[in-house]
Design a protein around this motif. Sequence first.
Motif, mmCIF file in Angstrom:
data_model
loop_
_atom_site.group_PDB
_atom_site.id
_atom_site.type_symbol
_atom_site.label_atom_id
_atom_site.label_comp_id
_atom_site.label_asym_id
_atom_site.label_seq_id
_atom_site.Cartn_x
_atom_site.Cartn_y
_atom_site.Cartn_z
ATOM 1 N N TRP A 1 0.849 -1.192 0.000
ATOM 2 C CA TRP A 1 0.000 0.000 0.000
ATOM 3 C C TRP A 1 0.885 1.242 0.000
ATOM 4 O O TRP A 1 1.604 1.506 0.948
ATOM 5 C CB TRP A 1 -0.904 0.002 1.230
ATOM 6 N N PHE A 2 0.838 2.007 -1.087
ATOM 7 C CA PHE A 2 1.576 3.258 -1.198
ATOM 8 C C PHE A 2 0.674 4.387 -0.715
ATOM 9 O O PHE A 2 -0.432 4.568 -1.230
ATOM 10 C CB PHE A 2 2.004 3.506 -2.642
ATOM 11 N N CYS A 3 1.144 5.168 0.261
ATOM 12 C CA CYS A 3 0.268 6.141 0.897
ATOM 13 C C CYS A 3 1.045 7.379 1.329
ATOM 14 O O CYS A 3 2.260 7.340 1.503
ATOM 15 C CB CYS A 3 -0.406 5.520 2.122
ATOM 16 N N THR A 4 0.314 8.476 1.512
ATOM 17 C CA THR A 4 0.912 9.643 2.148
ATOM 18 C C THR A 4 0.934 9.414 3.655
ATOM 19 O O THR A 4 0.277 8.508 4.179
ATOM 20 C CB THR A 4 0.106 10.913 1.852
ATOM 21 N N HIS A 5 1.650 10.261 4.349
ATOM 22 C CA HIS A 5 1.682 10.145 5.806
ATOM 23 C C HIS A 5 0.306 10.444 6.397
ATOM 24 O O HIS A 5 -0.094 9.809 7.389
ATOM 25 C CB HIS A 5 2.734 11.095 6.383
ATOM 26 N N ALA A 6 -0.420 11.374 5.813
ATOM 27 C CA ALA A 6 -1.770 11.686 6.307
ATOM 28 C C ALA A 6 -2.705 10.503 6.121
ATOM 29 O O ALA A 6 -3.484 10.161 7.025
ATOM 30 C CB ALA A 6 -2.320 12.916 5.603
ATOM 31 N N GLU A 7 -2.646 9.863 4.943
ATOM 32 C CA GLU A 7 -3.483 8.682 4.707
ATOM 33 C C GLU A 7 -3.131 7.568 5.676
ATOM 34 O O GLU A 7 -4.020 6.885 6.210
ATOM 35 C CB GLU A 7 -3.303 8.206 3.257
ATOM 36 N N LEU A 8 -1.848 7.378 5.912
ATOM 37 C CA LEU A 8 -1.391 6.354 6.852
ATOM 38 C C LEU A 8 -1.907 6.636 8.255
ATOM 39 O O LEU A 8 -2.434 5.738 8.938
ATOM 40 C CB LEU A 8 0.138 6.312 6.849
ATOM 41 N N ALA A 9 -1.769 7.888 8.716
ATOM 42 C CA ALA A 9 -2.194 8.242 10.067
ATOM 43 C C ALA A 9 -3.698 8.070 10.234
ATOM 44 O O ALA A 9 -4.164 7.563 11.263
ATOM 45 C CB ALA A 9 -1.783 9.680 10.381
ATOM 46 N N ARG A 10 -4.468 8.485 9.241
ATOM 47 C CA ARG A 10 -5.932 8.350 9.330
ATOM 48 C C ARG A 10 -6.332 6.880 9.395
ATOM 49 O O ARG A 10 -7.208 6.498 10.183
ATOM 50 C CB ARG A 10 -6.598 9.022 8.133
ATOM 51 N N TYR A 11 -5.700 6.068 8.569
ATOM 52 C CA TYR A 11 -6.051 4.652 8.541
ATOM 53 C C TYR A 11 -5.706 3.985 9.867
ATOM 54 O O TYR A 11 -6.532 3.245 10.434
ATOM 55 C CB TYR A 11 -5.332 3.954 7.388
ATOM 56 N N CYS A 12 -4.513 4.234 10.381
ATOM 57 C CA CYS A 12 -4.099 3.615 11.644
ATOM 58 C C CYS A 12 -4.990 4.064 12.781
ATOM 59 O O CYS A 12 -5.375 3.272 13.655
ATOM 60 C CB CYS A 12 -2.640 3.949 11.938
ATOM 61 N N ALA A 13 -5.324 5.351 12.798
ATOM 62 C CA ALA A 13 -6.197 5.876 13.864
ATOM 63 C C ALA A 13 -7.562 5.209 13.811
ATOM 64 O O ALA A 13 -8.120 4.790 14.849
ATOM 65 C CB ALA A 13 -6.319 7.382 13.726
ATOM 66 N N ARG A 14 -8.111 5.084 12.625
ATOM 67 C CA ARG A 14 -9.443 4.496 12.486
ATOM 68 C C ARG A 14 -9.435 3.009 12.835
ATOM 69 O O ARG A 14 -10.297 2.529 13.590
ATOM 70 C CB ARG A 14 -9.934 4.698 11.051
ATOM 71 N N GLU A 15 -8.462 2.277 12.322
ATOM 72 C CA GLU A 15 -8.426 0.837 12.540
ATOM 73 C C GLU A 15 -8.140 0.469 13.994
ATOM 74 O O GLU A 15 -8.557 -0.582 14.461
ATOM 75 C CB GLU A 15 -7.368 0.194 11.626
ATOM 76 N N CYS A 16 -7.431 1.364 14.690
ATOM 77 C CA CYS A 16 -7.062 1.081 16.070
ATOM 78 C C CYS A 16 -7.978 1.783 17.071
ATOM 79 O O CYS A 16 -7.696 1.799 18.285
ATOM 80 C CB CYS A 16 -5.608 1.476 16.311
ATOM 81 N N GLY A 17 -9.066 2.362 16.569
ATOM 82 C CA GLY A 17 -10.047 2.968 17.456
ATOM 83 C C GLY A 17 -9.568 4.223 18.157
ATOM 84 O O GLY A 17 -10.026 4.526 19.280
ATOM 85 N N LEU A 18 -8.700 4.979 17.494
ATOM 86 C CA LEU A 18 -8.174 6.203 18.084
ATOM 87 C C LEU A 18 -9.033 7.373 17.631
ATOM 88 O O LEU A 18 -9.325 7.530 16.441
ATOM 89 C CB LEU A 18 -6.728 6.424 17.628
ATOM 90 N N ALA A 19 -9.456 8.201 18.564
ATOM 91 C CA ALA A 19 -10.233 9.383 18.228
ATOM 92 C C ALA A 19 -9.297 10.424 17.662
ATOM 93 O O ALA A 19 -8.529 11.059 18.392
ATOM 94 C CB ALA A 19 -10.944 9.929 19.459
ATOM 95 N N ALA A 20 -9.276 10.586 16.346
ATOM 96 C CA ALA A 20 -8.381 11.516 15.687
ATOM 97 C C ALA A 20 -9.151 12.337 14.660
ATOM 98 O O ALA A 20 -10.213 11.912 14.193
ATOM 99 C CB ALA A 20 -7.236 10.755 15.009
ATOM 100 N N PRO A 21 -8.625 13.524 14.265
ATOM 101 C CA PRO A 21 -9.315 14.361 13.287
ATOM 102 C C PRO A 21 -9.539 13.654 11.974
ATOM 103 O O PRO A 21 -8.690 12.852 11.567
ATOM 104 C CB PRO A 21 -8.361 15.545 13.142
#
Length: 305
Positions: free
Chosen positions: A285-305
Motif C-alpha cells: 500500500w503506497f500512501c501519504t503520511h496523512a493517509e497512513l495516520a488516518r487509517y491507523c487511527a481508524r483501525e485502532c479505534g483512536l479518536a483523531a481528526p
Amino acid sequence: MTTADRNEVQPWLWDEPTWRAKVDKVRAGRSLRPERWPNGARMAFAVSFDSDHETFELKNGGRSIGRMSQGQYGARRGVWRILRLLEQHEVPASFFVPAVSALINPDEIRAARDAGHEIGIHSWIHEMNSGLDHATERDLALRAADVLERLSGVRPVGMRTASWDFSPHTLAIVREMGLLYDSSLMADDEPYELLADGEPTGVVEIPVEWIRDDAPYMAMDRAGGARPYGGPAMVADILRRELDLAYAEGGLFQMTLHPHHVGHRSRIFILEDTILHARSKSDVWFCTHAELARYCARECGLAAP
C-alpha cells in the motif's frame, strides 16, 4: 554560580521523580499498527521529502551564499526530478516544507498539490525548537501552517519538526493545533500513539529514523564535519534491507529524503530503485503520511481528526 549550584543540575544528582518526569514528558504509547493494511496489502510504503532548500542555511544567518545555492538546487532541479519519478510510478508522497521555503518556491507547493501529494508543516525557517520558548515556537508553528494553507489551499494535518528537534513544548502545540499526526520521533518502526506525561493524546506518531534518511549519508559542509561517505549504492542497499524486513514483518516502510540530496543525477536512482523494489512485491500500500495516520487511527479505534 557556586559548586553546589552547579551540582544541583547534574543528571547524576537528580532524584527519581526528576528523571522520570523527563522520560515521561513525551513517550511512545500503544502501537497503532493495524491488524491489516488496505486491500489486503502486506506492507505500507510512505515516502516523504523534506524540502528545506534555502532555509537550511537561512536558519544559520544566511551568511553562506554557497550553501543557499545548494538549497536552491533542490528547488530548481531536484524536486522536479522527484515529482516526475513519482508521477511515472504513481506513488503518492508527503512533502514537509518550511514556510519560508514555500514562500521562496511557491511553484513547488502548487505542483506537489496538483499531483495529489501531501504538504506538511516543517517549521518556519528550519529553526531548532529546543532553543525557543513556548510562545515563540507556537507562533512560528501557527504562522507556518497558515502559509502552507494559503499556498496549497489545504490546511496541513501533520508536522515534522526541523532536524527532528522536538522540544518539551512541541506536543502541546501539536495538540492545540488539532493536528492528526507528528513525524519527528524514533521510538518504533510502526506508528504509535503519543503520550504526554503518561497520558494518551490521540496524536499519531509516524516514526522516522536517521537510518532511513539520506542526509546523514550525503550531507556536505566544508566548514564542519559533515562529509558524504559510502556512496549512493550503499544508501540504496540500506533502504532495500529496511524495506525487505518491513515486508517480512507485515509493517510500515517509511523513508525521508531531501531534494537537494537525492535529487541529483547520480542519486535519483535511489528513489526509483526503492519504489521498484516495493512494486515488485505487488501487495504494498503506497500512501501519504496523512493517509497512513488516518487509517491507523481508524483501525485502532483512536479518536483523531
